[in-house]
Enzyme design. Structure first.
Site, mmCIF file in Angstrom:
data_model
loop_
_atom_site.group_PDB
_atom_site.id
_atom_site.type_symbol
_atom_site.label_atom_id
_atom_site.label_comp_id
_atom_site.label_asym_id
_atom_site.label_seq_id
_atom_site.Cartn_x
_atom_site.Cartn_y
_atom_site.Cartn_z
ATOM 1 N N GLU A 128 -2.510 11.896 2.537
ATOM 2 C CA GLU A 128 -3.229 11.487 3.746
ATOM 3 C C GLU A 128 -3.041 12.561 4.803
ATOM 4 O O GLU A 128 -1.927 12.988 5.088
ATOM 5 C CB GLU A 128 -2.736 10.128 4.259
ATOM 6 N N GLU B 145 0.868 -1.193 0.000
ATOM 7 C CA GLU B 145 0.000 0.000 0.000
ATOM 8 C C GLU B 145 0.893 1.227 0.000
ATOM 9 O O GLU B 145 1.858 1.286 0.758
ATOM 10 C CB GLU B 145 -0.892 0.006 1.253
#
Ligand SMILES: *[C@@H]1O[C@H](CO)[C@@H](O)[C@H](O)[C@H]1NC(C)=O
Ligand SMILES: *[C@@H]1O[C@H](CO)[C@@H](O)[C@H](O)[C@H]1NC(C)=O
Ligand SMILES: *[C@@H]1O[C@H](CO)[C@@H](O)[C@H](O)[C@H]1NC(C)=O
Ligand SMILES: *[C@@H]1O[C@H](CO)[C@@H](O)[C@H](O)[C@H]1NC(C)=O
Ligand SMILES: *[C@@H]1O[C@H](CO)[C@@H](O)[C@H](O)[C@H]1NC(C)=O
Ligand SMILES: *[C@@H]1O[C@H](CO)[C@@H](O)[C@H](O)[C@H]1NC(C)=O
Ligand SMILES: *[C@@H]1O[C@H](CO)[C@@H](O)[C@H](O)[C@H]1NC(C)=O
Ligand SMILES: *[C@@H]1O[C@H](CO)[C@@H](O)[C@H](O)[C@H]1NC(C)=O
Ligand SMILES: *[C@@H]1O[C@H](CO)[C@@H](O)[C@H](O)[C@H]1NC(C)=O
Length: 399
Positions: A140, A135
């Site tokens: 974010e 990932e």
């Protein structure tokens, strides 16, 4: 002589893994932006967020995913409904139908990123069988955090961020391994304070570019005025070797990218609260606490009993997402469809620094904002103590 010099420079470029130009393989933009993504269509059980990630039909009906007058894709949180306890608020998670192999570059151009107390947006990539397929967390941020945070999550035990990597961001946790019940992944904090939030939008937004390569994973960020010309011109190829030092660099010398990353799908999502933004201590570090603090302050103070105007800034406005590759054509798959993701009992990726699948806590239904105290405390510990961990890097020889 000239030929010999040219040959030498090509050789050195290829030896460093920076292989020239990547060709455009896929573009998501304009009126067709949403055509080749799948909508999640289920509540967020992956990060314990207080949201329903709605179906495409619901997102369209509720005006949560659409193309605006400027031709930009809007992906947003419901900001017009008064949600009662113990319900969750509607928003969107979309995943590309295509998967992109090693030897690709992903670019997102955005004018606005979601922000505000309880808001946790992400633009990230995932393989199947989290965390084993890998990932990459490209964008974010949570609450009123001032800068973006990058991260990798992998299986295994020896994928590490290199403390000697040439990057402009600040290295955080170095261990990328994120076993179930896991850890925050290996993190790098962006140095630009206009990388997220109000300041990002005020600077005209910008571009995040990710090179996903056997030689390493590198991520760059620029506000609009500084976007390199091969990107801003809309050319059909881009050359990361001309972009300068990345914000985050994860060289293969300390993490064997070929071993830990399979071809990736791209994901855009927004959740609310959950095990990072909603962690009481982390939440209180940038957001006001009204009432007696408890494990669900984030939920009570934001998600419910409001007309939704506190989510007016909780939207992505995306000009385009593009994938470029040097590695053949892009594989078209439908590995993520709403039926498989919504019923997956374990192992789905989550797109969070504290990400993992804790279905035990999330599956309890009932009170949407009510995570068990034990689980909250666990996540809090993982965030704080992993951050303080000092790790010895494995000394691998590069190339
Ligand atoms: C979609 O909307 C319908 C009607 O409001 C609702 O019953 C259903 O639960 C929604 N589905 C999702 C996945 O949000
Ligand atoms: C092409 O992609 C596959 C799958 O990710 C990977 O195994 C292979 O190493 C890649 N080749 C190059 C040259 O990047
Ligand atoms: C990284 O984390 C994994 C999983 O928790 C652990 O097994 C491994 O020993 C750690 N690696 C280092 C170098 O600390
Ligand atoms: C990295 O992993 C690939 C795939 O598992 C393997 O072929 C290669 O030998 C590994 N490289 C190193 C340096 O261990
Ligand atoms: C929503 O509530 C806020 C205060 O919480 C208020 O300022 C705003 O006018 C309200 N909006 C609507 C459409 O009622
Ligand atoms: C909700 O947010 C959007 C921006 O995404 C804004 O245009 C709209 O006025 C807000 N309020 C309502 C009630 O939709
Ligand atoms: C994937 O599924 C969607 C429907 O959910 C379909 O429209 C699309 O053509 C499929 N793509 C591929 C590559 O099979
Ligand atoms: C997608 O969902 C359908 C059920 O709606 C299922 O039959 C199909 O196997 C799924 N596709 C994939 C690739 O998992
Ligand atoms: C949280 O849920 C538990 C049961 O799962 C319940 O006993 C408790 O009252 C709930 N707390 C709040 C604040 O809703």
């Amino acid at each position: 002589m000239k030929t010999a010099l040219l040959a030498t420079s090509i050789l050195s470029l290829s030896a460093s893994g920076a292989l020239g130009a990547y060709q455009l393989a896929k573009e998501y933009s304009g009126q067709s932006f949403f055509d080749d993504w799948e909508f999640y269509g289920a509540p967020d059980l992956t990060t314990d967020g207080d949201v329903n990630w709605v179906t495409e039909a619901n997102a369209t009906a509720e005006h949560l995913a659409y193309v605006n007058g400027a031709g930009h894709a809007i992906i947003k949180v419901d900001n017009s409904t008064d949600v009662p306890y113990p319900d969750k608020r509607d928003t969107v998670r979309i995943t590309t139908e295509d998967t992109f192999p090693l030897g690709s570059v992903f670019i997102i151009d955005a004018y606005h990123l979601p922000y505000g107390c309880s808001v946790w947006p992400s633009f990230w990539t995932k393989g199947p069988n989290w965390p084993d397929g890998g990932e990459i967390d490209i964008i974010e941020t949570i609450n009123l955090m001032k800068t973006n945070q990058y991260a990798l999550h992998t299986g295994g035990t020896d994928c590490l961020a290199s403390s000697s990597a040439k990057q402009t961001g600040q290295l955080g946790n170095t261990n990328c391994s994120s076993p179930t019940g896991g850890q925050a992944g290996c993190t790098v904090t962006e140095s630009s304070d206009s990388s997220v939030g109000l300041a990002f939008a005020a600077a005209g937004g910008g571009v995040y570019a990710t090179q996903f390569d056997t030689s390493g994973i590198n991520i760059w960020f620029w506000n609009r005025a500084d976007i390199p010309s091969d990107i801003s011109s809309g050319a059909n190829s881009v050359d990361p070797s001309t972009w300068g030092e990345p914000s985050a660099a994860y060289p293969s010398s300390s993490c064997n990218i070929s071993e830990y990353f399979v071809p990736q799908q791209l994901v855009l999502d927004i959740t609310l609260c959950g095990n990072w933004a909603g962690d009481p201590t982390i939440y209180a570090s940038t957001c006001p606490v009204n009432g007696t603090p408890n494990a669900n302050t984030c939920y009570y103070n934001n998600v419910i009993n409001t007309n939704g105007s506190n989510y007016d800034t909780a939207y992505f406005e995306v000009s385009y997402v593009k994938a470029f590759t040097t590695n053949g054509s892009v594989a078209a798959t439908n590995v993520t469809n709403s039926s498989t993701t919504s019923t997956s009992a374990s192992g789905s990726a989550s797109g969070s620094a504290a990400s993992s699948t804790n279905t035990a806590s999330a599956g309890s239904g009932g009170a949407a904002g009510n995570t068990s105290g034990a689980v909250s405390a666990f996540w809090h510990k993982a965030e704080v103590y992993v951050g303080a961990a000092v790790l010895t890097l494995a000394a691998w020889t590069m190339m």
